[in-house]
Design an enzyme around this catalytic site. Structure first.
Site, PDB file in Angstrom:
ATOM      1  N   TYR A 166     -54.624  49.681 102.729  1.00  0.00           N
ATOM      2  CA  TYR A 166     -56.021  49.701 102.290  1.00  0.00           C
ATOM      3  C   TYR A 166     -56.582  48.285 102.181  1.00  0.00           C
ATOM      4  O   TYR A 166     -57.710  48.013 102.625  1.00  0.00           O
ATOM      5  CB  TYR A 166     -56.092  50.416 100.944  1.00  0.00           C
ATOM      6  CG  TYR A 166     -57.468  50.631 100.381  1.00  0.00           C
ATOM      7  CD1 TYR A 166     -58.352  51.558 100.943  1.00  0.00           C
ATOM      8  CD2 TYR A 166     -57.895  49.927  99.254  1.00  0.00           C
ATOM      9  CE1 TYR A 166     -59.614  51.768 100.404  1.00  0.00           C
ATOM     10  CE2 TYR A 166     -59.153  50.136  98.709  1.00  0.00           C
ATOM     11  CZ  TYR A 166     -60.002  51.053  99.290  1.00  0.00           C
ATOM     12  OH  TYR A 166     -61.257  51.258  98.756  1.00  0.00           O
ATOM     13  N   LYS A 170     -59.687  46.972 104.417  1.00  0.00           N
ATOM     14  CA  LYS A 170     -60.926  46.532 103.775  1.00  0.00           C
ATOM     15  C   LYS A 170     -61.208  45.060 104.046  1.00  0.00           C
ATOM     16  O   LYS A 170     -62.374  44.643 104.108  1.00  0.00           O
ATOM     17  CB  LYS A 170     -60.875  46.813 102.278  1.00  0.00           C
ATOM     18  CG  LYS A 170     -61.023  48.293 101.926  1.00  0.00           C
ATOM     19  CD  LYS A 170     -62.289  48.899 102.510  1.00  0.00           C
ATOM     20  CE  LYS A 170     -62.629  50.256 101.936  1.00  0.00           C
ATOM     21  NZ  LYS A 170     -63.804  50.861 102.611  1.00  0.00           N
TER      22      LYS A 170
END
Length: 275
Positions: A166, A170
């Site tokens: 993640y 991101k």
């Protein structure tokens, strides 16, 4: 008169949470909303709420990681409303593990939804945006302003244990944002990234009570451990998580004429970092 009267806004992942709050807020400011979500039922609920409040909304459901979906999304928007002014790339979920336990499937799934999907959507939208901007510039001397808002996370800026996939995805979307700000500036497109801290959604609910989702034959438990939630409040100056409605406010700013000379930024929305 709303700040977004007559504008057309696509918002992915807008059946729930931040996406739904953003769709309702932009709709209340006069935007015609394209609600897009993997799950049709909550997407229809968001669209119905916008219509009940006097706005216009359609639903284009689907999986943003499906290679065919960006064309469906963009064409569905053009068929319904005839243009595109705002794209909010918000869809996503988490699938956490420390790196020694993280599988390739977990890694690629999160990269696909948070980085590859926005890339494909913007690539598909580029055909309309570039052509429309050139025609507008020829007729009026300057293209109409358009807005791209990519949703990121403090995990992508500062890292977060248990979120190698993640955090990397991101961080990637911030790089895409800065690049598109440079590529599309000449078309009068302002491309920015809103970077959220701890916002109360199903992704940050206590894991003991959290929802599960099904992806590629896997059952994924959302949420974070209760102790982590308690510790998180200590790192926030305001001492509490944000609400989806509070998260939607900065997106409205970046979608509105107030940000016509703001491009290529990463706007942190964290309630203040105490540490």
């Amino acid at each position: 008169m709303g700040m977004l009267d007559g504008k057309v806004a696509i918002i992915t992942g807008s059946g729930r949470g931040i996406g739904a709050a953003t769709a309702r807020l932009l709709g209340s400011e006069g935007a015609r909303i394209v609600v897009s979500d993997l799950d049709p039922a909550p997407a229809e609920e968001t669209a119905a709420a916008i219509r009940t409040a006097g706005g216009q909304a359609i639903v284009v459901p689907g999986d943003v990681t499906d290679e065919a979906f960006p064309k469906q999304l963009i064409q569905g928007t053009l068929d319904a409303f005839g243009g595109i002014d705002i794209i909010v790339n918000n869809a996503g979920y988490t699938w956490d593990a420390v790196i020694q336990n993280m599988t390739d499937k977990q890694w690629y799934a999160i990269m696909d939804v948070h980085t590859t999907a926005p890339f494909r959507i913007l690539r598909e939208a580029s055909h309309f945006i570039r052509d429309a901007a050139k025609k507008e510039a020829a007729a009026n001397g300057r293209a109409n302003p358009r807005k791209i808002i990519n949703v990121s996370s403090v995990s992508g800026v500062y890292g977060n244990a248990g979120q190698a996939n993640y955090s990397t995805a991101k961080a990637g979307i911030t790089g895409l944002t800065k690049t598109m700000a440079k590529e599309w500036g000449r078309f009068n497109v302002q491309t920015n990234c809103v970077c959220f801290g701890f916002i109360d959604t199903r992704l940050t609910a206590a894991k003991e009570n959290a929802e599960t989702i099904q992806r590629d034959g896997e059952e994924i438990v959302l949420g974070v451990p209760g102790q982590t939630r308690q510790m998180a409040a200590l790192t926030i100056s305001l001492g509490r998580p944000g609400t989806p409605e509070e998260a939607a406010g900065p997106v409205l700013f970046l979608a509105s004429p107030l940000s016509n000379y703001v491009s290529g930024i990463v706007l942190e929305v964290t309630g203040g970092r105490a540490m």
